[in-house]
Structures are given as structure tokens and as C-alpha cells.
Write a protein that holds these residues in place. Sequence first.
Motif, PDB file in Angstrom:
ATOM      1  N   ALA A   1       6.957   6.980 -16.278  1.00 24.77           N
ATOM      2  CA  ALA A   1       7.579   5.913 -15.702  1.00 24.77           C
ATOM      3  C   ALA A   1       6.870   5.408 -14.296  1.00 24.77           C
ATOM      4  CB  ALA A   1       8.911   6.031 -15.518  1.00 24.77           C
ATOM      5  N   SER A   2       6.699   6.372 -13.479  1.00 23.12           N
ATOM      6  CA  SER A   2       5.965   6.183 -12.323  1.00 23.12           C
ATOM      7  C   SER A   2       4.459   5.829 -12.568  1.00 23.12           C
ATOM      8  CB  SER A   2       6.116   7.441 -11.373  1.00 23.12           C
ATOM      9  OG  SER A   2       5.337   8.571 -11.895  1.00 23.12           O
TER      10      SER A   2
ATOM     11  N   MET B   1       0.832  -1.284  -0.108  1.00 21.72           N
ATOM     12  CA  MET B   1       0.015  -0.022   0.094  1.00 21.72           C
ATOM     13  C   MET B   1       1.162   1.161  -0.029  1.00 21.72           C
ATOM     14  SD  MET B   1      -3.159  -0.834  -0.254  1.00 21.72           S
ATOM     15  CE  MET B   1      -3.892   0.688   0.435  1.00 21.72           C
ATOM     16  N   THR B   2       1.965   1.327   0.602  1.00 23.27           N
ATOM     17  CA  THR B   2       2.952   2.422   0.795  1.00 23.27           C
ATOM     18  C   THR B   2       3.234   2.865  -0.512  1.00 23.27           C
ATOM     19  OG1 THR B   2       4.753   0.914   1.028  1.00 23.27           O
ATOM     20  CG2 THR B   2       3.745   1.925   3.011  1.00 23.27           C
ATOM     21  N   GLU B   3       3.293   1.920  -1.715  1.00 19.21           N
ATOM     22  CA  GLU B   3       3.855   2.238  -2.749  1.00 19.21           C
ATOM     23  C   GLU B   3       2.942   3.072  -3.511  1.00 19.21           C
ATOM     24  OE1 GLU B   3       2.366  -1.893  -3.124  1.00 19.21           O
ATOM     25  OE2 GLU B   3       3.650  -0.685  -1.990  1.00 19.21           O
ATOM     26  N   LEU B   4       1.900   3.114  -3.194  1.00 23.14           N
ATOM     27  CA  LEU B   4       0.676   3.695  -3.681  1.00 23.14           C
ATOM     28  C   LEU B   4       0.336   5.195  -3.219  1.00 23.14           C
ATOM     29  CD1 LEU B   4      -2.201   0.908  -4.533  1.00 23.14           C
ATOM     30  CD2 LEU B   4      -0.542   1.867  -6.024  1.00 23.14           C
ATOM     31  N   LEU B   5       0.848   5.238  -2.171  1.00 23.86           N
ATOM     32  CA  LEU B   5       0.736   6.581  -1.394  1.00 23.86           C
ATOM     33  C   LEU B   5       1.392   7.842  -2.089  1.00 23.86           C
ATOM     34  CD1 LEU B   5      -0.038   8.107   1.301  1.00 23.86           C
ATOM     35  CD2 LEU B   5       2.036   7.436   2.353  1.00 23.86           C
ATOM     36  N   SER B   6       2.457   7.698  -2.623  1.00 26.37           N
ATOM     37  CA  SER B   6       2.966   8.721  -3.366  1.00 26.37           C
ATOM     38  C   SER B   6       2.146   9.197  -4.716  1.00 26.37           C
ATOM     39  CB  SER B   6       4.559   8.224  -3.721  1.00 26.37           C
ATOM     40  OG  SER B   6       5.015   9.251  -4.533  1.00 26.37           O
ATOM     41  N   PRO B   7       1.819   8.221  -5.710  1.00 30.26           N
ATOM     42  CA  PRO B   7       1.031   8.718  -6.569  1.00 30.26           C
ATOM     43  C   PRO B   7      -0.301   9.188  -6.137  1.00 30.26           C
ATOM     44  CG  PRO B   7       1.169   6.294  -6.681  1.00 30.26           C
ATOM     45  CD  PRO B   7       2.236   6.780  -5.516  1.00 30.26           C
ATOM     46  N   THR B   8      -1.104   8.892  -5.150  1.00 32.48           N
ATOM     47  CA  THR B   8      -2.102   9.365  -4.452  1.00 32.48           C
ATOM     48  C   THR B   8      -2.148  10.694  -4.097  1.00 32.48           C
ATOM     49  OG1 THR B   8      -3.124   7.052  -3.908  1.00 32.48           O
ATOM     50  CG2 THR B   8      -4.123   9.232  -2.748  1.00 32.48           C
ATOM     51  N   LEU B   9      -0.995  11.086  -3.200  1.00 30.30           N
ATOM     52  CA  LEU B   9      -0.575  12.438  -2.775  1.00 30.30           C
ATOM     53  C   LEU B   9      -0.237  13.195  -4.116  1.00 30.30           C
ATOM     54  CD1 LEU B   9       1.264  11.759   0.447  1.00 30.30           C
ATOM     55  CD2 LEU B   9      -0.933  12.356   0.242  1.00 30.30           C
ATOM     56  N   GLY B  10       0.295  12.779  -4.978  1.00 27.37           N
ATOM     57  CA  GLY B  10       0.885  13.490  -6.280  1.00 27.37           C
ATOM     58  C   GLY B  10      -0.528  13.721  -6.950  1.00 27.37           C
ATOM     59  N   GLY B  11      -1.479  13.006  -7.110  1.00 27.78           N
ATOM     60  CA  GLY B  11      -2.777  13.156  -7.628  1.00 27.78           C
ATOM     61  C   GLY B  11      -3.624  14.340  -6.791  1.00 27.78           C
ATOM     62  N   ALA B  12      -3.593  13.999  -5.395  1.00 26.84           N
ATOM     63  CA  ALA B  12      -4.034  15.011  -4.831  1.00 26.84           C
ATOM     64  C   ALA B  12      -3.655  16.526  -4.773  1.00 26.84           C
ATOM     65  CB  ALA B  12      -4.033  14.654  -3.192  1.00 26.84           C
ATOM     66  N   ALA B  13      -2.308  16.611  -5.008  1.00 25.93           N
ATOM     67  CA  ALA B  13      -1.727  17.799  -5.210  1.00 25.93           C
ATOM     68  C   ALA B  13      -2.110  18.416  -6.497  1.00 25.93           C
ATOM     69  CB  ALA B  13      -0.137  17.763  -4.886  1.00 25.93           C
ATOM     70  N   ALA B  14      -2.108  17.565  -7.442  1.00 26.32           N
ATOM     71  CA  ALA B  14      -2.557  17.894  -8.749  1.00 26.32           C
ATOM     72  C   ALA B  14      -3.899  18.419  -8.982  1.00 26.32           C
ATOM     73  CB  ALA B  14      -2.043  16.702 -10.042  1.00 26.32           C
ATOM     74  N   GLY B  15      -4.668  17.766  -8.408  1.00 24.74           N
ATOM     75  CA  GLY B  15      -6.218  18.115  -8.335  1.00 24.74           C
ATOM     76  C   GLY B  15      -6.574  19.471  -7.467  1.00 24.74           C
ATOM     77  N   LEU B  16      -5.898  19.672  -6.493  1.00 28.70           N
ATOM     78  CA  LEU B  16      -5.901  21.001  -5.962  1.00 28.70           C
ATOM     79  C   LEU B  16      -5.338  22.100  -6.739  1.00 28.70           C
ATOM     80  CD1 LEU B  16      -5.132  20.021  -2.145  1.00 28.70           C
ATOM     81  CD2 LEU B  16      -7.669  20.767  -2.813  1.00 28.70           C
ATOM     82  N   GLY B  17      -4.227  21.812  -7.260  1.00 28.29           N
ATOM     83  CA  GLY B  17      -3.419  22.858  -8.222  1.00 28.29           C
ATOM     84  C   GLY B  17      -4.593  23.408  -9.594  1.00 28.29           C
ATOM     85  N   VAL B  18      -5.361  22.536  -9.854  1.00 29.60           N
ATOM     86  CA  VAL B  18      -6.288  22.792 -10.995  1.00 29.60           C
ATOM     87  C   VAL B  18      -7.547  23.465 -10.308  1.00 29.60           C
ATOM     88  CG1 VAL B  18      -7.583  20.670 -11.269  1.00 29.60           C
ATOM     89  CG2 VAL B  18      -6.829  22.197 -13.308  1.00 29.60           C
TER      90      VAL B  18
ATOM     91  N   PHE C   1      -3.360   7.615  -8.911  1.00 29.57           N
ATOM     92  CA  PHE C   1      -3.041   9.116  -9.108  1.00 29.57           C
ATOM     93  C   PHE C   1      -4.494   9.648  -9.275  1.00 29.57           C
ATOM     94  CE2 PHE C   1      -2.823  12.585 -12.469  1.00 29.57           C
ATOM     95  CZ  PHE C   1      -1.688  13.244 -11.600  1.00 29.57           C
ATOM     96  N   LEU C   2      -5.231   9.082 -10.276  1.00 31.10           N
ATOM     97  CA  LEU C   2      -6.676   9.510 -10.303  1.00 31.10           C
ATOM     98  C   LEU C   2      -7.564   9.616  -9.222  1.00 31.10           C
ATOM     99  CD1 LEU C   2      -7.329   7.526 -13.674  1.00 31.10           C
ATOM    100  CD2 LEU C   2      -6.539  10.029 -13.351  1.00 31.10           C
ATOM    101  N   VAL C   3      -7.433   8.609  -8.111  1.00 32.90           N
ATOM    102  CA  VAL C   3      -8.210   8.936  -6.991  1.00 32.90           C
ATOM    103  C   VAL C   3      -7.791  10.038  -6.394  1.00 32.90           C
ATOM    104  CG1 VAL C   3      -8.374   7.918  -4.851  1.00 32.90           C
ATOM    105  CG2 VAL C   3      -8.668   6.270  -6.646  1.00 32.90           C
ATOM    106  N   GLY C   4      -6.639  10.374  -6.287  1.00 27.23           N
ATOM    107  CA  GLY C   4      -6.349  11.754  -5.777  1.00 27.23           C
ATOM    108  C   GLY C   4      -6.675  12.989  -6.040  1.00 27.23           C
ATOM    109  N   VAL C   5      -6.705  12.792  -7.730  1.00 28.31           N
ATOM    110  CA  VAL C   5      -7.023  13.937  -8.346  1.00 28.31           C
ATOM    111  C   VAL C   5      -8.427  14.077  -8.205  1.00 28.31           C
ATOM    112  CG1 VAL C   5      -7.510  14.934 -10.800  1.00 28.31           C
ATOM    113  CG2 VAL C   5      -5.310  13.863 -10.343  1.00 28.31           C
TER     114      VAL C   5
END
Length: 238
Positions: A170-171, A1-18, A181-185
Motif C-alpha cells: 500500500a505504501s 516532499m516530506t511524504e517521500l522521506l519515509s520510503p526513501t529512508l526505508g529504501g536506504a535501510a533495505a539497501g544497506l541491509g542487503v 524507495f528505489l532511490v534509497g536502495v
Amino acid sequence: MTELLSPTLGGAAAGLGVAMPMGAMSVLLLQEAMRHRRTAMAAAAGIAAVDLAYAALATGLGPWVASHIAPVEAWVRLASALILLGIAAHGLRTGWTAPTPPAAEPRGPATPTPPAFEERGPGRSPGRPAPPAPSGPARPAKAFARYVGLTAVNPTTALYFAALTTAQGASLATGAAGAAFLVGVGAASLLWQQALVAVGALAGARISDTARVWTFRLGYGLVAAYAIKIAFPLPTPG
């Protein structure tokens, strides 16, 4: 699960950014919430759905594009970072110079006019008229469809996600990472839009100028921070 934390948080940051920079769509959403909260909640879901759709399209194509440009991957990341920095700089400049929207009346049948030269999302040019405010509360399904259409006409949102996902090809190559990533967005965008609905429903007045300026700073600050993150390590000549 920890390997999915980074793309989830990255998606959340991207979603908030837009989602966070407030333009005409955010003002319309606030005004919708002042009149009819249930309709505004559907409208907020429509805005978030478009953000998610653009992110899904970019995530699906980004890894494929990245796999075909592996020899110049570092230069592509740098170019994507420069695009994002340009979006952030343009958005911040527009946010501080765009006209202040007129105050909304908490009661009465009149609908305040949204700002004439301001649009939602990163990189929106201040030269196009904002979409007209709805004349009255609509059914939730109709409001959802209407806000999907109004939000989808912003091609810069697609460019924003394309730059992000191509740089991180790649990531996001695995299905699990891309889905995270999409869940985070989707979650970040939807929560932000629903927060605006709550503010509009509870406050009964437009958001203050100070709060609006800070949404530009925070939203486009996230875009700039993300750009710096994906730019490194920098390409080396030769």
C-alpha cells in the motif's frame, strides 16, 4: 516532499541491509580495489545495479500482489516479516561460523584466494563455492558486467526485496513513493560498495576480522529491525 522521506529512508535501510553483510563478493571487491581502483569502482557499480534491479522488480510487482490479497494483508505482512527474520538469523549464524578469508598480499602478482564457502548477501548458504578471483585488472566495462553476473546469481536477494515490498504494498503503490524507495536502495547500496573500494584502495590489506563481524551485526540487524517494523500491527484471528 516530506511524504517521500519515509520510503526513501526505508529504501536506504533495505539497501544497506542487503549490501553490508560481507561475504565473498565483498572480499573480491576489496581485492580488486587493491590492484586497480578504477576497475573496482565499476565492479562496485555492478553489484549495486543488481540490488537496484531486484528492488525495482519487486517494487513493481509488490503493490499488485498486495492489492489482490487485501483480505489477508496482515497475515502476509507477518509471513514476510518471518521470512526476513529467517534471512537475518541465517545470515548472522553463517557470518559468525564461516571460515575467515586468507590475508591479501598488498604487492606482487599473486591473487589471494577468496573464501571457499562464503557468499555475499542475506541468506547465502555456506555450502556453495565462492566465485573465483579475477586473474588481473580488467577494463571497467568488463568488470561491471562480470560483477553483475556474479551478484545476480543470488536468488535470496530477490526474495529479500520481494518480502519487503509485498509487505509494504500500500505504501509503495504510488509511483513517487516507489521511485523514492528505489532511490534509497540504489544510493545506499552504491555508497556502501564504493566505501569498500575506498577501504581496499587505501588500506592495501583485507578488512579486519572485527570489522567484518560488525558488518554482519549491523547489516543483518537492519534486516531484523525492518522485519519487526512491517510485522505490526499483528493480525487478529477471526
